[in-house]
Write a protein that holds these residues in place. Structure first.
Motif, mmCIF file in Angstrom:
data_model
loop_
_atom_site.group_PDB
_atom_site.id
_atom_site.type_symbol
_atom_site.label_atom_id
_atom_site.label_comp_id
_atom_site.label_asym_id
_atom_site.label_seq_id
_atom_site.Cartn_x
_atom_site.Cartn_y
_atom_site.Cartn_z
ATOM 1 N N ASP A 165 0.824 -1.212 0.000
ATOM 2 C CA ASP A 165 0.000 0.000 0.000
ATOM 3 C C ASP A 165 0.858 1.261 0.000
ATOM 4 O OD1 ASP A 165 -2.529 -1.041 -0.192
ATOM 5 O OD2 ASP A 165 -2.791 -1.304 1.958
ATOM 6 N N SER A 166 2.058 1.151 -0.586
ATOM 7 C CA SER A 166 2.950 2.319 -0.587
ATOM 8 C C SER A 166 2.373 3.436 -1.453
ATOM 9 C CB SER A 166 4.316 1.918 -1.129
ATOM 10 O OG SER A 166 4.235 1.675 -2.524
ATOM 11 N N LEU A 167 2.922 4.628 -1.270
ATOM 12 C CA LEU A 167 2.475 5.763 -2.087
ATOM 13 C C LEU A 167 2.766 5.485 -3.556
ATOM 14 C CD1 LEU A 167 3.639 8.700 0.196
ATOM 15 C CD2 LEU A 167 1.348 7.761 -0.093
ATOM 16 N N LEU A 168 3.876 4.812 -3.844
ATOM 17 C CA LEU A 168 4.165 4.473 -5.244
ATOM 18 C C LEU A 168 3.129 3.475 -5.763
ATOM 19 C CD1 LEU A 168 6.757 4.760 -7.422
ATOM 20 C CD2 LEU A 168 6.547 2.293 -7.111
ATOM 21 N N ALA A 169 2.820 2.436 -4.948
ATOM 22 C CA ALA A 169 1.893 1.388 -5.396
ATOM 23 C C ALA A 169 0.499 1.951 -5.681
ATOM 24 C CB ALA A 169 1.812 0.283 -4.347
ATOM 25 N N TRP A 170 0.097 2.981 -4.947
ATOM 26 C CA TRP A 170 -1.212 3.590 -5.172
ATOM 27 C C TRP A 170 -1.191 4.594 -6.333
ATOM 28 C CZ3 TRP A 170 -5.901 2.131 -3.895
ATOM 29 C CH2 TRP A 170 -6.090 1.300 -2.787
ATOM 30 N N GLY A 171 -0.059 4.739 -6.981
ATOM 31 C CA GLY A 171 -0.008 5.649 -8.128
ATOM 32 C C GLY A 171 0.123 7.103 -7.728
ATOM 33 N N LEU A 172 0.571 7.355 -6.488
ATOM 34 C CA LEU A 172 0.675 8.739 -6.030
ATOM 35 C C LEU A 172 2.054 9.349 -6.297
ATOM 36 C CD1 LEU A 172 -1.370 8.213 -2.767
ATOM 37 C CD2 LEU A 172 -2.018 9.722 -4.656
ATOM 38 N N LEU A 173 2.977 8.522 -6.836
ATOM 39 C CA LEU A 173 4.316 9.040 -7.167
ATOM 40 C C LEU A 173 4.659 8.719 -8.619
ATOM 41 C CD1 LEU A 173 6.282 7.839 -3.965
ATOM 42 C CD2 LEU A 173 5.141 10.041 -4.315
ATOM 43 N N SER A 174 3.668 8.568 -9.473
ATOM 44 C CA SER A 174 3.928 7.986 -10.802
ATOM 45 C C SER A 174 4.742 8.873 -11.728
ATOM 46 C CB SER A 174 2.605 7.589 -11.470
ATOM 47 O OG SER A 174 2.051 6.478 -10.804
ATOM 48 N N THR A 175 4.961 10.131 -11.357
ATOM 49 C CA THR A 175 5.835 10.949 -12.215
ATOM 50 C C THR A 175 7.255 10.389 -12.237
ATOM 51 O OG1 THR A 175 6.218 12.459 -10.370
ATOM 52 C CG2 THR A 175 4.560 13.123 -11.986
ATOM 53 N N VAL A 176 7.629 9.559 -11.239
ATOM 54 C CA VAL A 176 8.995 9.013 -11.259
ATOM 55 C C VAL A 176 9.205 8.103 -12.473
ATOM 56 C CG1 VAL A 176 9.335 9.097 -8.756
ATOM 57 C CG2 VAL A 176 8.528 6.988 -9.800
ATOM 58 N N PHE A 177 8.114 7.596 -13.039
ATOM 59 C CA PHE A 177 8.261 6.692 -14.186
ATOM 60 C C PHE A 177 8.410 7.461 -15.504
ATOM 61 C CE2 PHE A 177 5.609 4.142 -11.194
ATOM 62 C CZ PHE A 177 6.543 3.150 -10.942
#
Ligand SMILES: [Zn+2]
Length: 601
Positions: free
Chosen positions: A512-524
């Motif tokens: 349930d990380s912030l990345l897993a929830w799509g809340l940091l997706s600009t890193v991709f």
């Protein structure tokens, strides 16, 4: 107001009679004006938000140990109520936490159609106002959230929950006004309501939490079902406290006439004989979130096919049994939580021996046998789908012994960091760290430190949104690097009691990380661009270097690569000084040792 005098006399008479006769005598009738709204409606209705507040205010006039407050505002603008009950009138977290007694938080209506807990607590509060159950206030402080999902609570219809037997005149709705399920939101706190509740939790730090729900599915004979996280998902001292005390609570609930058993999630929904699971799950749920903070959360799931009155009474008597059990030995719960917190702090100390931290739990394959009072069932073809459909015969209980799965096992662990650095400029991270009450410091000056950097790659985005977000999984590589961190970088040290909340938010491959929830997706995303003809000129210069030329020849051996213009383009772009090294880099760094000489703001 003119009816006040006779009711006071009646109340006094009842109280004296009750005290003289003792608890073994038949309960005196409740004066009509003190019936809860659900009682007054014969349990065919549950009070609205306004009616609930009006009743709470009325109780408060007779119960000086009670305070009604508001801890936030819902998306539709409703103040979110909470009630504190304290014999010492310790109505602030500081006052209550200074007392040598535990704080229990009772949360109702997270799924607002499942509102049994609210009507159960109104009965308890009314009885306290009329002089009953006073002994529980000797041993604990209560924080009650009567209606968590206040907006959903006001979307009333008798057709909101097709599988639920009442209240007949209608019940609220599952989600918030903008469609968020608050029982998926404990960690990512996307909804304003979740932010308010988790802030309340961070302020009061309750030693035990109860989350009241109603469930459907299999038709069995239990009125009330329960579950909570066990060790190793729950810290050992708290797990030991639950093992020592919960059997008494459940026995008292049974003795009060309420059939109860563990929460049932069938292994095979078409075959109850294969057994069931009561596994707790991820930090998005209350029952998975509180263990990260070293305290238990008891999930209550009343059985929706039972009539409303039965469900509310079972919920009330479970809660009263719990309150009495805690109040009987209040210090033990405080000590258990304190010991669990101290263990987390000790593991995170700069000089502590290395240890592991768990990223993810899964159900343990081990099971225990349990007697399961399921209704007689048969499978017949469905008129609707044509497929076989399981049906039950109400009233004909067939008790069967089945495997019950209820333990968790760690499936992924990592070396525990001594803390995390978070780059400035990511408010979606910082605001969540603060809502969860984590100790966050800020670098007052730039620092060059050795850290473990995390690069994420191969993102797989979900095909459809969930909770309004696009979830993503990615591969993660961790490498030790020296990095220059700017002033303003956040530092989250590991020697704090709620550190595992930070682990679950910040480790990209936690479920349930912030990345897993799509809340940091600009890193991709690749944020800069190079013209192919500019790259062509650079490549023509770079290939003059023999090592680069050899590496290029090696890369071209891979036929798929050689036939993919975009991968070829990236191969060269990566090698130029124009490549953005922060693409795919998490803005979070793991500190495997605490760097010396950090200057904090
Ligand atoms: Zn629910």
């Amino acid at each position: 107001m003119h009816r006040r005098t006779p009711s006071i006399l009646l109340l006094l008479a009842c109280t004296i009679l009750f005290r003289l006769a003792g608890p073994a005598a038949a309960e005196p009738p409740v004066p009509a004006e003190w019936l809860t709204p659900a009682e007054a409606a014969g349990f065919e209705a549950t009070p609205s938000y306004e009616e609930t507040l009006a009743f709470l205010r009325k109780v408060q006039t007779r119960l000086p140990e009670m305070e009604l407050g508001f801890y936030g505002t819902s998306a539709q603008g409703r103040p979110m109520p909470f009630v504190v009950l304290s014999k010492e009138k310790a109505f602030t977290p500081e006052q209550a936490l200074a007392l040598p007694k535990p704080i229990l938080m009772i949360q109702c209506g997270i799924h607002a159609g499942e509102i049994d807990g609210k009507d159960a607590m109104l009965l308890v509060l009314r009885d306290l106002a009329l002089g009953k159950h006073r002994e529980i206030l000797d041993g604990l402080t209560l924080v009650i959230v009567p209606i968590y999902n206040v907006d959903g609570h006001e979307r009333v219809s008798p057709y909101n929950r097709p599988n639920q037997d009442g209240p007949k005149r209608g019940m609220g709705f599952r989600t918030t006004a903008n469609g968020l399920d608050l029982n998926r939101d404990f960690l990512k706190v996307q909804a304003v309501e979740a932010r308010a509740l988790v802030s309340l939790i961070s302020a009061w730090r309750p030693h035990l939490h109860v989350d009241n729900h109603v469930t459907d599915g299999v038709d069995h004979d239990w009125v009330l079902t329960w579950t909570w996280a066990e060790a190793p998902q729950m810290a050992a001292p708290v797990d030991a406290w639950m093992r020592a005390h919960m059997p008494n609570v459940l026995a008292a609930t049974t003795a009060a006439g309420h059939r109860n058993g563990p929460y049932v999630d069938l292994e095979d929904r078409n075959d109850p004989t294969k057994g069931f699971s009561s596994w707790v799950g991820q930090p998005r749920y209350s029952s998975g979130y509180f263990p990260l903070r070293n305290r238990p959360s008891i999930l209550i799931e009343n059985h929706s096919y039972k009539p409303y009155r039965l469900r509310v009474m079972a919920n009330r008597d479970f809660l009263l049994s719990l309150f009495r059990e805690v109040a009987h030995d209040p210090a033990s719960l405080v000590q258990a939580v304190r010991a669990a917190e101290a263990a987390t702090v000790a593991l995170g100390k700069p000089d502590a021996p290395p240890s592991q931290v768990v990223l993810e739990y899964a159900p343990s394959p081990e099971t225990d046998p349990i007697r399961f009072p399921v209704y007689a069932f048969e499978t017949k073809p469905s008129l609707v789908t044509g497929a076989p459909l399981l049906r039950y015969k109400r009233g004909e209980v067939r008790e069967i012994e089945v495997p019950w799965q209820h333990k968790a096992a760690a499936v992924r662990t990592l070396p525990r960091p001594r803390g995390y650095f978070v780059l400035p400029g990511w408010p979606q991270i910082e605001e969540r760290l603060r809502i969860h009450g984590l100790r966050v410091q800020r670098l007052g000056a730039p620092a060059t430190v050795e850290v473990e950097a995390m690069r994420v790659a191969n993102p797989k985005f979900a095909e459809r949104t969930y909770q309004g977000l696009t979830q993503v999984t990615a591969s993660v590589e961790r490498h030790v690097e020296r990095r220059s961190l700017p002033a303003g970088t956040l530092w989250i040290p590991a020697d704090q009691p709620d550190f595992e909340v930070a682990v679950q938010l910040l480790e990209p491959d936690a479920p349930d990380s912030l990345l897993a929830w799509g809340l940091l997706s600009t890193v991709f995303e690749t944020r800069e661009y190079i013209e192919p003809r500019v790259l062509e000129e650079l490549a023509a210069e770079m290939i003059k270097d023999p090592a680069t030329a050899a590496a290029w020849q090696d890369a071209l051996e891979d036929e798929k690569f050689a036939a993919d213009p975009f991968r070829r383009f990236l191969w060269w772009y990566h090698r130029t000084p124009y490549w953005d090294e922060t693409a795919s880099l998490m803005p979070v760094f793991r500190a495997l040792t605490v760097p010396a000489g950090l200057t904090m703001q």
